[in-house]
Design a protein around this motif. Structure first.
Motif, PDB file in Angstrom:
ATOM      1  N   ALA A 182     -72.030  -2.638  31.043  1.00 16.69           N
ATOM      2  CA  ALA A 182     -71.473  -1.794  32.100  1.00 16.69           C
ATOM      3  C   ALA A 182     -69.996  -1.475  31.874  1.00 16.69           C
ATOM      4  CB  ALA A 182     -71.698  -2.425  33.469  1.00 16.69           C
ATOM      5  N   GLN A 183     -69.615  -1.336  30.607  1.00 16.73           N
ATOM      6  CA  GLN A 183     -68.249  -0.948  30.281  1.00 16.73           C
ATOM      7  C   GLN A 183     -68.195   0.564  30.111  1.00 16.73           C
ATOM      8  OE1 GLN A 183     -67.279  -3.028  26.668  1.00 16.73           O
ATOM      9  NE2 GLN A 183     -66.821  -4.931  27.731  1.00 16.73           N
ATOM     10  N   GLU A 184     -67.059   1.124  30.419  1.00 19.05           N
ATOM     11  CA  GLU A 184     -66.905   2.552  30.195  1.00 19.05           C
ATOM     12  C   GLU A 184     -66.824   2.788  28.690  1.00 19.05           C
ATOM     13  OE1 GLU A 184     -63.844   6.204  31.154  1.00 19.05           O
ATOM     14  OE2 GLU A 184     -63.650   4.346  32.272  1.00 19.05           O
ATOM     15  N   PRO A 185     -67.751   3.574  28.142  1.00 20.08           N
ATOM     16  CA  PRO A 185     -67.752   3.756  26.686  1.00 20.08           C
ATOM     17  C   PRO A 185     -66.569   4.594  26.205  1.00 20.08           C
ATOM     18  CG  PRO A 185     -69.476   5.078  27.712  1.00 20.08           C
ATOM     19  CD  PRO A 185     -68.845   4.265  28.801  1.00 20.08           C
ATOM     20  N   VAL A 186     -66.069   4.216  25.056  1.00 17.74           N
ATOM     21  CA  VAL A 186     -65.044   4.998  24.374  1.00 17.74           C
ATOM     22  C   VAL A 186     -65.802   6.015  23.527  1.00 17.74           C
ATOM     23  CG1 VAL A 186     -63.111   4.932  22.776  1.00 17.74           C
ATOM     24  CG2 VAL A 186     -63.520   2.998  24.318  1.00 17.74           C
ATOM     25  N   LEU A 187     -65.495   7.272  23.691  1.00 18.13           N
ATOM     26  CA  LEU A 187     -66.222   8.330  22.986  1.00 18.13           C
ATOM     27  C   LEU A 187     -65.954   8.282  21.485  1.00 18.13           C
ATOM     28  CD1 LEU A 187     -65.617  11.290  25.462  1.00 18.13           C
ATOM     29  CD2 LEU A 187     -67.635   9.813  25.277  1.00 18.13           C
ATOM     30  N   PHE A 188     -66.983   8.559  20.714  1.00 19.12           N
ATOM     31  CA  PHE A 188     -66.860   8.534  19.258  1.00 19.12           C
ATOM     32  C   PHE A 188     -65.789   9.503  18.777  1.00 19.12           C
ATOM     33  CE2 PHE A 188     -68.029  10.117  15.032  1.00 19.12           C
ATOM     34  CZ  PHE A 188     -67.886   8.942  14.327  1.00 19.12           C
ATOM     35  N   GLY A 189     -65.741  10.684  19.367  1.00 22.67           N
ATOM     36  CA  GLY A 189     -64.733  11.672  18.959  1.00 22.67           C
ATOM     37  C   GLY A 189     -63.315  11.154  19.130  1.00 22.67           C
ATOM     38  N   ASP A 190     -63.086  10.397  20.198  1.00 27.98           N
ATOM     39  CA  ASP A 190     -61.755   9.816  20.422  1.00 27.98           C
ATOM     40  C   ASP A 190     -61.422   8.771  19.360  1.00 27.98           C
ATOM     41  OD1 ASP A 190     -61.504  11.410  22.673  1.00 27.98           O
ATOM     42  OD2 ASP A 190     -62.126   9.815  24.062  1.00 27.98           O
ATOM     43  N   ILE A 191     -62.409   7.951  19.021  1.00 30.38           N
ATOM     44  CA  ILE A 191     -62.213   6.933  17.978  1.00 30.38           C
ATOM     45  C   ILE A 191     -61.937   7.608  16.642  1.00 30.38           C
ATOM     46  CG2 ILE A 191     -63.338   5.104  16.656  1.00 30.38           C
ATOM     47  CD1 ILE A 191     -64.862   4.421  19.285  1.00 30.38           C
ATOM     48  N   LEU A 192     -62.707   8.642  16.346  1.00 31.63           N
ATOM     49  CA  LEU A 192     -62.533   9.362  15.078  1.00 31.63           C
ATOM     50  C   LEU A 192     -61.137   9.981  14.990  1.00 31.63           C
ATOM     51  CD1 LEU A 192     -63.920  10.141  12.446  1.00 31.63           C
ATOM     52  CD2 LEU A 192     -64.809  12.167  13.600  1.00 31.63           C
ATOM     53  N   CYS A 193     -60.667  10.566  16.086  1.00 35.29           N
ATOM     54  CA  CYS A 193     -59.304  11.129  16.100  1.00 35.29           C
ATOM     55  C   CYS A 193     -58.258  10.052  15.813  1.00 35.29           C
ATOM     56  CB  CYS A 193     -59.016  11.772  17.453  1.00 35.29           C
ATOM     57  SG  CYS A 193     -59.682  13.418  17.642  1.00 35.29           S
ATOM     58  N   GLN A 194     -58.427   8.892  16.437  1.00 38.27           N
ATOM     59  CA  GLN A 194     -57.483   7.804  16.214  1.00 38.27           C
ATOM     60  C   GLN A 194     -57.499   7.339  14.760  1.00 38.27           C
ATOM     61  OE1 GLN A 194     -58.421   4.750  19.058  1.00 38.27           O
ATOM     62  NE2 GLN A 194     -57.565   5.898  20.772  1.00 38.27           N
TER      63      GLN A 194
END
Length: 155
Positions: A127-139
């Motif tokens: 029940a955690q708010e997921p971190v979007l893959f696109g955001d991770i990729l940008c980082q």
């Protein structure tokens, strides 16, 4: 004064003892071999099944145990040193090989996304708010600053 376990520039008896105790704890039948189900418990289940499968496929490093589907103590030492000190060259190579699914020496978006999918499922289950893959990729792209970016769209 620094604690010995926090100093990674040398390997002491204390380091050996801590690693041996972790190995012994994971090796539930005490046959001096670890299988996938043993390793998945490492670090409070910090590893995913997909990464454990890659480790046991022996892509990052061939096992010396010579027992099919089993990791020996020497193999575990190499794994744990790669896991605990991710700044070393052998560690970077170990984890790069784990993520480079096609072995072409380049980590592509689809390879990263393959490992992200399992993490996304884990975040949702907890029940955690997921971190979007696109955001991770940008980082990742910002952090590494590759000369050539091998993807067409971040999202």
């Amino acid at each position: 004064m620094k604690k010995t376990n926090k100093v990674l520039r040398y390997f002491s008896y204390e380091h050996f003892y801590v690693i041996y105790c972790k190995f012994w704890e994971l090796d539930t039948d005490h046959d001096f071999l670890i299988d996938k189900e043993n390793l998945i418990r490492y670090g409070n289940h910090a590893l995913t099944y997909r990464i454990v499968d890659r480790i046991f496929s022996q892509v990052p490093r061939k096992f010396t145990s010579n027992v099919d589907g089993k990791m020996g103590y020497e193999d575990f030492v190499y794994f744990i040193l790669s896991e605990e000190d991710k700044s070393s060259e052998p560690s970077l190579e170990y984890w790069f090989k784990c993520v480079d699914l096609d072995g072409n020496g380049v980590i592509m978006r689809n390879e990263m996304q393959f490992f992200y999918e399992e993490q996304l499922h884990r975040m949702e289950c907890m029940a955690q708010e997921p971190v979007l893959f696109g955001d991770i990729l940008c980082q990742i792209v910002d952090m590494i600053g590759p000369k050539i970016i091998f993807y067409y769209s971040i999202y």
